[in-house]
Design a protein around this motif. Sequence first.
Motif, PDB file in Angstrom:
ATOM      1  N   ASN A 180     -19.464  -9.886  47.600  1.00 49.91           N
ATOM      2  CA  ASN A 180     -19.156  -9.717  46.154  1.00 49.91           C
ATOM      3  C   ASN A 180     -18.062  -8.883  45.811  1.00 49.91           C
ATOM      4  O   ASN A 180     -17.251  -9.168  44.987  1.00 49.91           O
ATOM      5  N   THR A 181     -17.877  -7.638  46.635  1.00 49.56           N
ATOM      6  CA  THR A 181     -16.832  -6.902  46.162  1.00 49.56           C
ATOM      7  C   THR A 181     -15.867  -6.916  47.321  1.00 49.56           C
ATOM      8  O   THR A 181     -14.712  -6.228  46.944  1.00 49.56           O
ATOM      9  N   THR A 182     -15.997  -7.809  48.198  1.00 52.35           N
ATOM     10  CA  THR A 182     -15.077  -7.929  49.263  1.00 52.35           C
ATOM     11  C   THR A 182     -14.465  -6.551  49.784  1.00 52.35           C
ATOM     12  O   THR A 182     -13.311  -6.474  50.317  1.00 52.35           O
ATOM     13  N   GLU A 183     -15.524  -5.628  49.843  1.00 53.50           N
ATOM     14  CA  GLU A 183     -15.283  -4.399  50.515  1.00 53.50           C
ATOM     15  C   GLU A 183     -16.043  -3.997  51.843  1.00 53.50           C
ATOM     16  O   GLU A 183     -17.066  -4.633  51.992  1.00 53.50           O
ATOM     17  N   LEU A 184     -15.303  -3.496  52.864  1.00 53.22           N
ATOM     18  CA  LEU A 184     -16.035  -2.954  53.895  1.00 53.22           C
ATOM     19  C   LEU A 184     -17.228  -2.037  53.620  1.00 53.22           C
ATOM     20  O   LEU A 184     -16.762  -1.033  52.779  1.00 53.22           O
ATOM     21  N   MET A 185     -18.328  -2.008  54.168  1.00 45.73           N
ATOM     22  CA  MET A 185     -19.326  -1.034  54.041  1.00 45.73           C
ATOM     23  C   MET A 185     -19.665  -0.372  55.325  1.00 45.73           C
ATOM     24  O   MET A 185     -19.249  -0.762  56.687  1.00 45.73           O
ATOM     25  N   CYS A 186     -20.255   0.929  55.219  1.00 46.12           N
ATOM     26  CA  CYS A 186     -20.753   1.733  56.540  1.00 46.12           C
ATOM     27  C   CYS A 186     -22.285   2.049  56.508  1.00 46.12           C
ATOM     28  O   CYS A 186     -22.839   2.573  55.442  1.00 46.12           O
ATOM     29  N   PHE A 187     -23.028   1.347  57.161  1.00 50.34           N
ATOM     30  CA  PHE A 187     -24.350   1.621  57.431  1.00 50.34           C
ATOM     31  C   PHE A 187     -24.777   2.596  58.238  1.00 50.34           C
ATOM     32  O   PHE A 187     -24.097   2.703  59.525  1.00 50.34           O
TER      33      PHE A 187
END
Length: 300
Positions: free
Chosen positions: A252-259
């Motif tokens: 949706n945001t086209t952002e990389l995330m950090c889990f």
Amino acid sequence: MSDLFHSLSLSLLLLPFLFISMAAQFNYSTYPSCPSYNCGNINISYPFWRIGSETSTQFCGYPGFGINCSKDGDQQDIPTINLGNDSYYIQNIFYGDQILEFPYILYEPKTIVLVDYDVSATVPIVDCPMVRHNISIGTLPFLFTDQNVNLRVHFNCTGVPPFAHEIPCLSSASSKSCVNKVNSEPANFSWDEYSCDDDAVVATVLDELGPERLLGIEFIEALRGGFELAWERMGNCKKCETSFGRCGYNSNTTELMCFCSGGTTTLGHCEGTIFKTTIFKLNITFAPLFSKFTTIGKLK
């Protein structure tokens, strides 16, 4: 005094290995947002992820590393991955590890063995299956390992040059198909005089071929044996992974995330990992002094 000096020297010598062991413990922490799955005999774990198992808006893993797990007519799980517009059966995934064999730290390579779906054992057997496209990696962080040999295939030619090998099941009296190792053509050679219908296709296969004179006969089996890719860290995941997080993506945001370990999710790196990051840096500082690596490279 000498005993104290000896003990101190030994402690300093073992210090890097202590850090590596501690870093490994952090690295294998529980990540609730990054589950592993089994598909057939393949374990799907980070940085790979199972398509359809995550939410519709985000996943934990590298973009392009999604694995389909479908069922065939016998209800067997079939793991496949797409490279470009083509589907590949996953024969094996080796996630690698750090092995301490004093005084060395051995890094096992992280590799995946793929078979073009059209020639894999998962499709109905035909007498002469064939691959008519290149392997397209695009911008994915895959590299061909040195365990492969690159082959070039030519279809429907008027003849077979001396350095190439006829593929009997694809040939007739008037039309020949043949294969040769890449870069085996003599200087100033041109395929134009053989009037091949189809463009040459590069096929990369595991280097388990027998005598080259049998290449044309063994070519189909070589394709079924697959080819090997290694993967490296995705560049924009460095900040997340060096804080012992795992990269993901939000569509949706086209952002990389950090889990992060414990189930938290951020857009940058995992909080509260200053000590872990310090250990990681020491690991990188010392480990290469004792490391051995497997050669990897681009497809030529």
